[in-house]
Design a protein around this motif. Structure first.
Motif, PDB file in Angstrom:
ATOM      1  N   GLU A 131      30.136  39.937  41.436  1.00 16.20           N
ATOM      2  CA  GLU A 131      31.332  39.108  41.429  1.00 16.20           C
ATOM      3  C   GLU A 131      31.508  38.344  42.739  1.00 16.20           C
ATOM      4  O   GLU A 131      32.021  37.219  42.761  1.00 16.20           O
ATOM      5  CB  GLU A 131      32.558  39.990  41.187  1.00 16.20           C
ATOM      6  CG  GLU A 131      33.825  39.210  40.880  1.00 16.20           C
ATOM      7  CD  GLU A 131      33.763  38.486  39.540  1.00 16.20           C
ATOM      8  OE1 GLU A 131      34.476  37.474  39.397  1.00 16.20           O
ATOM      9  OE2 GLU A 131      32.998  38.926  38.653  1.00 16.20           O
ATOM     10  N   GLN A 184      32.569  28.219  45.294  1.00 19.49           N
ATOM     11  CA  GLN A 184      32.929  27.483  46.506  1.00 19.49           C
ATOM     12  C   GLN A 184      31.891  26.415  46.838  1.00 19.49           C
ATOM     13  O   GLN A 184      32.244  25.297  47.217  1.00 19.49           O
ATOM     14  CB  GLN A 184      33.073  28.466  47.671  1.00 19.49           C
ATOM     15  CG  GLN A 184      34.266  29.397  47.545  1.00 19.49           C
ATOM     16  CD  GLN A 184      34.298  30.466  48.617  1.00 19.49           C
ATOM     17  OE1 GLN A 184      33.265  30.797  49.231  1.00 19.49           O
ATOM     18  NE2 GLN A 184      35.468  31.044  48.852  1.00 19.49           N
ATOM     19  N   LYS A 212      31.938  34.054  43.282  1.00 17.34           N
ATOM     20  CA  LYS A 212      32.914  33.332  44.083  1.00 17.34           C
ATOM     21  C   LYS A 212      32.221  32.366  45.037  1.00 17.34           C
ATOM     22  O   LYS A 212      32.657  31.217  45.206  1.00 17.34           O
ATOM     23  CB  LYS A 212      33.773  34.319  44.863  1.00 17.34           C
ATOM     24  CG  LYS A 212      34.863  33.669  45.709  1.00 17.34           C
ATOM     25  CD  LYS A 212      35.689  34.724  46.441  1.00 17.34           C
ATOM     26  CE  LYS A 212      36.769  34.064  47.289  1.00 17.34           C
ATOM     27  NZ  LYS A 212      37.563  35.076  48.037  1.00 17.34           N
TER      28      LYS A 212
END
Length: 507
Positions: A180, A188, A184
């Protein structure tokens, strides 16, 4: 007083090689053909000295990279690509990443390189294997993400190609599935890339609008020449320092959008040993470098137009003195490109021939500026001033002291001669990486300069005038010059009559 001396005998047109074999004129001052490239700067990219003691490495079990004194000097394309891809125990040096991504496009399309990188990551590192060791994946995934982040941040224009985006998406989906945290990070990185590409598109649209406005104003000037001549730069702003600041705004904005790969794609010739791999027709994703050269040309012609337009000699002299002061402020700021464009405009023949006007001017300040930009000894005086500005930027205590805007046409010339002096490949077919270290040094320094944010407050009215005010063609400048101070010989008289017949009949 004598008229302003011509900086380099005359301005000449040189051809800038564009992506599809197209030739576009770029107005720069005459530079000696045997001019060497800019000496390498001391900084991030420092490859040290070279000798003939070569040895071959078999890092990660593959041959093809050649070193001396621990510096990579040549290699096969396959070995160089493998050297780019991280492993569990290895991450490429950042200077290598920049240098290879910059120069590899001479031998392989960026989308093909991305595809090869994805393949190596997926197969070599077993990213596609559901049974792969989770610990191993957690070690390699951050490194691959870091490589992709550096690529998307430094060469975002590569990703205007849908094929690049497909490969990037395929690989990042695999990376995001590992954990996970990486999902992220992928988000980004993707958001940052989309933001940079969006900003570029907005900038390109703004340039189109600015150029359209300039064209409309020039058309209006041709249709009603007397009615249109009601404003000049001095009526907008009579403070040289403020105008120099606004010129610096334009310079830094346009510099900031030039991608490092544009130097390679615009100025490096096709290497015959590369077959059809060096054709840039499918690679050119931005034209910001050409837009910047166009700005230099516009500023030069704007200066000449502003000088030649006034009917009264006293007014013309005041305009010349004003631009001399603007040029001096540009020099103090570190804006050498606007400085040279102004000098170039004042040295155009339609301006330099205005002897009666120049006789009213104290040219001492102009002579000092010309001395600083003197092309003799390979622009020794300018290069000395540039080194001083660069050093000031490194030790800067304020944002203003960080500004370094090089004389761009000379930077282009330096890169051209660097390319002409070395082949892309060695006789054995290996890629001459020593050459590309040197290329990366020059482009890397430029990358530092273009990242500076302009500290001055914007004046929209002045910026709008500088970007859109009508600019005369060379013929129109000559006609205005002859109307201000009549022809001095038969050749000028004949040209004057011809120009009046040709240009005035179009009104």
């Amino acid at each position: 007083m004598q008229k302003a001396k011509v900086l380099a005998a005359s301005a000449v047109f040189v051809s800038i090689i564009l992506g599809e074999g197209e030739l576009r004129p770029a107005r720069i001052l005459l530079v000696e053909d045997n001019m060497p490239q800019t000496p390498p700067f001391k900084g991030q990219l420092n490859t040290g000295g070279y000798n003939n003691n070569l040895y071959e490495t078999k890092e990660e079990g593959y041959p093809g990279l050649y070193y001396h004194d621990n510096n990579l000097v040549s290699g096969s394309l396959e070995a160089l690509i493998r050297h780019l891809v991280p492993t569990v125990d290895y991450y490429p040096d950042r200077t290598y990443i920049f240098t290879f991504l910059l120069s590899s496009r001479l031998f392989i399309h960026p989308y093909e390189l991305m595809s090869r990188v994805c393949h190596l990551c997926m197969e070599q590192q077993r990213l596609s294997d559901p049974q792969a060791d989770k610990l191993r994946l957690r070690k390699i995934t951050p490194k691959i993400l870091q490589l992709l982040t550096e690529w998307t941040e430094t060469f975002p224009y590569d990703f205007r190609d849908e094929r690049m985006m497909r490969s990037l998406k395929e690989l990042t989906l695999r990376l995001a599935s590992v954990d996970e945290v990486y999902k992220k990070s992928v988000g980004q990185m993707s958001q940052g890339l989309i933001r940079r590409l969006t900003v570029l598109s907005q900038y390109e649209e703004a340039l189109v609008k600015v150029n359209a406005t300039a064209a409309e104003r020039l058309t209006a000037l041709k249709a009603k020449p007397q009615a249109a001549i009601q404003r000049d730069l001095l009526s907008i702003c009579n403070d040289p320092f403020t105008v120099a600041q606004q010129l610096t705004h334009i310079e830094l904005e346009r510099l900031s959008y030039i991608g490092p790969e544009e130097f390679v794609q615009a100025f490096v010739h096709k290497d015959p040993l590369d077959n059809d791999k060096s054709c840039f027709s499918d690679r050119k994703k931005a034209s910001n470098l050409e837009a910047y050269v166009d700005w230099f040309n516009r500023l030069s012609y704007l200066v000449a137009t502003e000088i030649c337009l006034p009917v009264k000699k006293k007014h013309r002299a005041r305009v010349i003195e004003f631009f001399i002061d603007v040029a001096r402020e540009c020099f103090n700021i570190g804006n050498f490109n606007s400085l040279m464009a102004i000098i170039s405009g004042m040295n155009m023949s339609p301006v330099s021939r205005l002897k009666k006007t120049w006789s009213k001017i104290k040219t001492a300040k102009f002579d000092i500026l010309e001395h600083q930009m003197d092309p003799s000894s390979n622009f020794y005086n300018y290069r000395t001033a540039l080194r001083g500005a660069t050093q000031r930027s490194i030790t800067a205590n304020s944002s203003r002291e960080k500004i370094v805007i090089p004389f761009f046409s000379l930077l282009i010339k330096d890169i051209y001669f660097l390319n002409e002096g070395c082949a892309n490949r060695l006789q054995n077919g290996q890629i001459n990486f020593q050459k590309f270290w040197e290329l990366a040094k020059q482009v890397s320094e430029f990358m530092t300069w273009k990242q500076v944010e302009c500290p001055f407050e914007k004046d929209r009215k002045i910026l709008q005038y500088l970007l859109t005010a009508p600019v005369f063609t060379e013929d129109a400048l000559y006609l205005a010059s002859y109307e201000s101070e009549g022809p001095e010989n038969n050749m000028e008289k004949d040209r004057w009559k011809s120009l009046r017949s040709t240009l005035l009949s179009r009104v």
